[in-house]
Design a protein around this motif. Sequence first.
Motif, PDB file in Angstrom:
ATOM      1  N   GLU A  60       0.830  -1.203   0.000  1.00  0.00           N
ATOM      2  CA  GLU A  60       0.000   0.000   0.000  1.00  0.00           C
ATOM      3  C   GLU A  60       0.865   1.254   0.000  1.00  0.00           C
ATOM      4  O   GLU A  60       0.570   2.226  -0.695  1.00  0.00           O
ATOM      5  CB  GLU A  60      -0.912   0.014   1.225  1.00  0.00           C
ATOM      6  CG  GLU A  60      -2.032  -0.985   1.174  1.00  0.00           C
ATOM      7  CD  GLU A  60      -2.818  -1.043   2.475  1.00  0.00           C
ATOM      8  OE1 GLU A  60      -2.430  -0.355   3.454  1.00  0.00           O
ATOM      9  OE2 GLU A  60      -3.812  -1.787   2.516  1.00  0.00           O
ATOM     10  N   VAL A  63       2.388   1.775  -3.451  1.00  0.00           N
ATOM     11  CA  VAL A  63       1.395   2.281  -4.408  1.00  0.00           C
ATOM     12  C   VAL A  63       1.146   3.762  -4.173  1.00  0.00           C
ATOM     13  O   VAL A  63       1.052   4.545  -5.113  1.00  0.00           O
ATOM     14  CB  VAL A  63       0.071   1.469  -4.291  1.00  0.00           C
ATOM     15  CG1 VAL A  63      -1.053   2.163  -5.020  1.00  0.00           C
ATOM     16  CG2 VAL A  63       0.291   0.072  -4.837  1.00  0.00           C
ATOM     17  N   LYS A  64       1.070   4.164  -2.891  1.00  0.00           N
ATOM     18  CA  LYS A  64       0.874   5.577  -2.567  1.00  0.00           C
ATOM     19  C   LYS A  64       2.010   6.425  -3.097  1.00  0.00           C
ATOM     20  O   LYS A  64       1.804   7.505  -3.621  1.00  0.00           O
ATOM     21  CB  LYS A  64       0.774   5.769  -1.060  1.00  0.00           C
ATOM     22  CG  LYS A  64      -0.607   5.686  -0.498  1.00  0.00           C
ATOM     23  CD  LYS A  64      -0.559   6.136   0.934  1.00  0.00           C
ATOM     24  CE  LYS A  64      -1.571   5.385   1.748  1.00  0.00           C
ATOM     25  NZ  LYS A  64      -1.466   5.680   3.179  1.00  0.00           N
TER      26      LYS A  64
END
Length: 68
Positions: A60, A63-64
């Motif tokens: 996550e 991806v951020k």
Amino acid sequence: MTKSTELRKKDVAGLQTEVKELQKAHFGLRMQKATQQLTNTATLRSARRDIARAKTILAETLVKQGAK
């Protein structure tokens, strides 16, 4: 057990080291089980889940950072 809130505070390098440490701990638990030194086998399950939690938060975070 590692809390997700603690993991979310870490950066990518911190998360990667956390995953490596958890994997080493899991390996140690597996070896203890193989030599029949492990009495509480439920720790294997919690270790696997901690690894999965850390890897999920790492993905996550990556991806951020890619979205920025």
